[in-house]
Design an enzyme around this catalytic site. Structure first.
Site, PDB file in Angstrom:
ATOM      1  N   GLU A   1      -2.900   7.086   7.648  1.00  0.00           N
ATOM      2  CA  GLU A   1      -3.746   7.872   6.765  1.00  0.00           C
ATOM      3  C   GLU A   1      -4.742   8.691   7.579  1.00  0.00           C
ATOM      4  O   GLU A   1      -5.158   8.284   8.670  1.00  0.00           O
ATOM      5  CB  GLU A   1      -4.551   6.972   5.816  1.00  0.00           C
ATOM      6  CG  GLU A   1      -3.753   6.354   4.701  1.00  0.00           C
ATOM      7  CD  GLU A   1      -4.633   5.554   3.765  1.00  0.00           C
ATOM      8  OE1 GLU A   1      -5.825   5.351   4.097  1.00  0.00           O
ATOM      9  OE2 GLU A   1      -4.144   5.130   2.718  1.00  0.00           O
TER      10      GLU A   1
ATOM     11  N   HIS B   1     -14.895  -4.203   8.055  1.00  0.00           N
ATOM     12  CA  HIS B   1     -14.078  -4.003   6.854  1.00  0.00           C
ATOM     13  C   HIS B   1     -14.280  -5.080   5.795  1.00  0.00           C
ATOM     14  O   HIS B   1     -13.530  -5.129   4.817  1.00  0.00           O
ATOM     15  CB  HIS B   1     -12.591  -3.904   7.207  1.00  0.00           C
ATOM     16  CG  HIS B   1     -12.282  -2.854   8.234  1.00  0.00           C
ATOM     17  ND1 HIS B   1     -12.483  -1.507   8.005  1.00  0.00           N
ATOM     18  CD2 HIS B   1     -11.810  -2.955   9.501  1.00  0.00           C
ATOM     19  CE1 HIS B   1     -12.129  -0.829   9.092  1.00  0.00           C
ATOM     20  NE2 HIS B   1     -11.725  -1.673  10.003  1.00  0.00           N
TER      21      HIS B   1
ATOM     22  N   ARG C   1      -6.818  -8.370  -9.760  1.00  0.00           N
ATOM     23  CA  ARG C   1      -7.486  -9.644 -10.036  1.00  0.00           C
ATOM     24  C   ARG C   1      -8.961  -9.367 -10.284  1.00  0.00           C
ATOM     25  O   ARG C   1      -9.422  -8.223 -10.196  1.00  0.00           O
ATOM     26  CB  ARG C   1      -7.348 -10.585  -8.832  1.00  0.00           C
ATOM     27  CG  ARG C   1      -7.823  -9.927  -7.525  1.00  0.00           C
ATOM     28  CD  ARG C   1      -7.888 -10.878  -6.371  1.00  0.00           C
ATOM     29  NE  ARG C   1      -8.047 -10.203  -5.095  1.00  0.00           N
ATOM     30  CZ  ARG C   1      -9.173  -9.714  -4.620  1.00  0.00           C
ATOM     31  NH1 ARG C   1     -10.275  -9.780  -5.341  1.00  0.00           N
ATOM     32  NH2 ARG C   1      -9.229  -9.128  -3.436  1.00  0.00           N
TER      33      ARG C   1
ATOM     34  N   LYS D   1       0.803  -1.215   0.000  1.00  0.00           N
ATOM     35  CA  LYS D   1       0.000   0.000   0.000  1.00  0.00           C
ATOM     36  C   LYS D   1       0.840   1.271   0.000  1.00  0.00           C
ATOM     37  O   LYS D   1       0.481   2.262  -0.643  1.00  0.00           O
ATOM     38  CB  LYS D   1      -0.947  -0.014   1.202  1.00  0.00           C
ATOM     39  CG  LYS D   1      -2.086  -1.019   1.073  1.00  0.00           C
ATOM     40  CD  LYS D   1      -3.001  -0.946   2.284  1.00  0.00           C
ATOM     41  CE  LYS D   1      -4.281  -1.753   2.069  1.00  0.00           C
ATOM     42  NZ  LYS D   1      -4.077  -3.141   1.765  1.00  0.00           N
TER      43      LYS D   1
END
Length: 666
Positions: A200, A235, A297, A116
């Site tokens: 973040e 999540h 994917r 990430k």
């Protein structure tokens, strides 16, 4: 053209890929573990090869073994599906080294988007909007804390190698930062073998909107519009839809353009998804979305894109992998609205614990009329504790969002699953919730309303139909009103009332039915519900009922089982068991016994015989369905027996720990 394809996956996605490939005349080779020997994807393949024991690490994750099978069977290409090896760069390289087509992007693209922090840095260079945050290499806790202070709380700590909701912690203020960091790093290290994190800014009222992209070997990249995946639980995506509610042409153009730029930055080939975190505090804005990650994917939720575009994404994958081109952007248009609901084997009434075991009864919605079902299991099979607990994906497509939501609810009404528990009733409540229908969507939607969304184990509609079934079975069963016509007592101008007793889970209940003209009321405890326009029919194996409740139709299917009546209504199946005299004693004995709520492996034992414990103290940690479950003490007391050891495999209901009997103070 690819002539032979090995599908390096299992279950629903293996069948999904196989369906398209076989339609195209491609020979399909399945691989399977010992646990999947009788699975549908094995039976439906043109050839199937056993690759190892049940554990994924000894079968579906063995890249070298899968390459070996591909060579032995003459497979020209390998489709990895999603999960397992689908985003494994080394596996993609190994395919290329053995002259096997990997149906997916290059190893370089997978690597570029796999971490990430590196992906966000790459996106910044490509002028793709990125969430404000810290993506540097220095992992000193003080440096990370300083970065969080500078960004401003709340912040999100995320594992750089994370995915699937693991390795994420929200921090609301500075004093909680270090403890949250340590917890996140422990989970990241265990799940991904990499404890590095990034920081973040946490977006208040966030939405999750993603764009489906497709690239070809000629350098062309197109988008297939967006999907909204905001309905999540811990999540994990629960319901996805396309197009995104509230999307405007200007925001769509900006978001899809950013997604194409992201894909072009890594020379992307094949199907991919660029995910954005979106400010949902008001109307969608052109400057209100930020790159989150790219999944290199096919996505679980790809069917909603197929429904609104009319494209077969697996067919397009195979076409591009064989050297073909993607369509022109202006050839792709949006039609109607689609939704997907993920039907999982889990028990919402028990905190969504996984529910594994045999599927003695499995009736999924009938396909057609805008309803599609993708599944990897069938009645008589089982939900294995070794893999993801998904039973099916229910997909609907209709002319607008409201009609699609109601079509989804109608489809979920057809579900009947036993003895495995499912989240079907929970999904139905989600799509019919007024806030969902009013497009008030954020990733916190479910967490903020979970109490309202989880259906009760004892549903008044189901309880009423169980009692009515019992009365019909005791009569001649020719007319649902017959029980009230039996002259078995004396009353003067009173409403006819009949009752019956059942056990639902660990609870004993009494259901009272009252008949007033053509209507019937159902009472359980202090709760009463009126059923209007009641209609029913029956046979040797069960009954079908229909009634109006609160101005809406509900239907129920009742199966006759040896233990009682299985009532399937509103997406939820529950057994209304015949009472047995041992129930009270069983309940009393259970007060000091900790049993396995599902099959699993004992990860940790926190007590030994003779230890004093307090109510709520974690006694045993089980691992099941790739998750950890902590089992607490039901009361204060002393441990009398420990029946298992760390590392033991246990079955559902096995006794793990027993507490000493409570004694009165002297």
């Amino acid at each position: 053209m690819i002539n032979s394809l090995l599908i390096a996956n299992r279950g629903e996605i293996a069948r999904r890929v196989m369906r398209t490939a076989q339609r195209l005349g491609i020979r399909c080779i399945a691989v399977y573990s010992e646990a999947d020997a009788d699975a549908p994807h094995v039976r439906e393949a043109d050839e199937a090869v056993l690759i190892g024991p049940a554990a994924a690490s000894e079968s579906y994750l063995l890249a070298d073994k899968i390459i070996e099978v591909a060579k032995q069977t003459g497979a020209e290409a390998i489709h990895p599906g999603y999960g397992f090896l689908s985003e494994n760069a080394e596996f993609a390289e190994s395919c290329a080294a053995n002259d096997i087509i990997f149906v997916g992007p290059s190893a370089e693209a997978i690597r570029a988007m796999g971490l990430k922090d590196q992906a966000k840095a790459l996106m910044e260079k490509a002028m793709v909007p990125v969430t404000p945050g810290y993506h540097e290499e220095n992992q000193d806790p003080e440096v990370l804390r300083s970065a969080a202070d500078k960004i401003g709380y709340p912040v999100l700590i995320k594992a750089v190698a994370g995915g699937g909701g693991k390795g994420m912690r929200k921090v609301d203020d500075a004093e909680d930062f270090f403890s949250s960091l340590e917890s996140c790093q422990r989970e990241a290290s265990k799940s991904f073998g990499d404890d590095r994190v990034l920081i973040e800014k946490f977006i208040t009222n966030p939405r999750h909107i993603e764009v489906q992209v497709f690239g070809d070997s000629r350098g062309r990249v197109i988008h297939l519009y967006e999907r909204d995946c905001s309905l999540q639980r811990r999540h994990q995506k629960v319901i996805e839809e396309a197009p995104a509610p509230g999307m405007t042409p200007a925001v769509r153009a900006a978001m899809c353009s950013a997604a194409i730029n992201a894909a072009k930055a890594v020379n992307y080939v094949g199907a991919g998804t660029v995910e954005f975190i979106v400010d949902g505090s008001g109307p969608l804005r052109e400057d209100g979305f930020y790159f989150m990650e790219m999944n290199t994917r096919l996505q679980v939720e790809h069917p909603v894109t197929e429904e609104v575009t009319g494209l077969d994404l697996v067919e397009l994958q195979l076409h591009v992998a064989a050297g073909g081109s993607v369509p022109e952007q202006n050839e792709i248009s949006l039609q109607g609205h689609a939704m997907e609901a993920r039907l999982y084997a889990e028990d919402p009434q028990s905190g969504f614990l996984p529910s594994t075991g045999p599927l003695n009864i499995l009736r999924l919605p009938e396909e057609g009329g805008g309803v599609r079902v993708d599944t990897g299991v069938e009645e008589g099979g089982e939900v294995s504790l070794h893999y993801d607990p998904m039973i099916a994906k229910v997909i609907v497509h209709d002319h607008n969002r409201t009609s699609a939501a109601h079509l989804m609810a109608d489809a979920l009404d057809e579900l009947a699953v036993w003895p495995v528990k499912t989240n079907g009733g929970f999904l139905r409540n989600c799509v019919l919730h007024p806030d969902f229908l009013d497009e008030k969507l954020t990733t916190g939607f479910i967490g903020e309303r979970e109490t309202d969304l989880v259906p009760p184990a004892v549903d008044l509609v189901a309880a009423g139909f169980a009692a009515l079934t019992s009365m019909l079975e005791n009569g001649d069963g020719s007319d649902y009103a017959d029980p009230f016509a039996v002259a078995d007592g004396w009353r003067l101008n009173a409403t006819p009332r009949l009752g019956d007793r059942f056990e639902v889970g660990d609870d004993a209940i009494t259901v009272v039915l009252s008949l007033d003209d053509e209507d019937m009321s159902v009472t359980v405890g202090d709760h009463t519900l009126e059923l209007h326009d009641l209609d029913g029919s029956g046979g040797d194996e069960g009954y079908l009922f229909r009634a109006t409740v609160n101005d809406g139709w509900v239907s129920a299917e009742v199966d006759f089982l040896e233990q009682g009546y299985l009532v399937s209504a509103c997406g939820h199946s529950e057994l209304y068991a015949f009472p047995h005299p041992e129930a009270a004693a069983d309940a009393a004995d259970a007060g000091g016994v900790i049993k396995a709520p599902m099959p699993g492996k004992v990860l940790a034992l926190n007590v030994k015989t003779g230890d004093a414990v307090t109510k709520g103290q974690a006694l045993v940690v089980l691992e099941a369905m790739k998750m950890e479950h902590s089992l607490p003490a039901p009361r204060d007391g002393v441990i009398g027996e420990v029946a298992v050891a760390t590392g033991d495999q246990v079955a559902d209901g096995d006794v793990l720990v027993a507490m000493q009997e409570e004694t009165a103070d002297a």
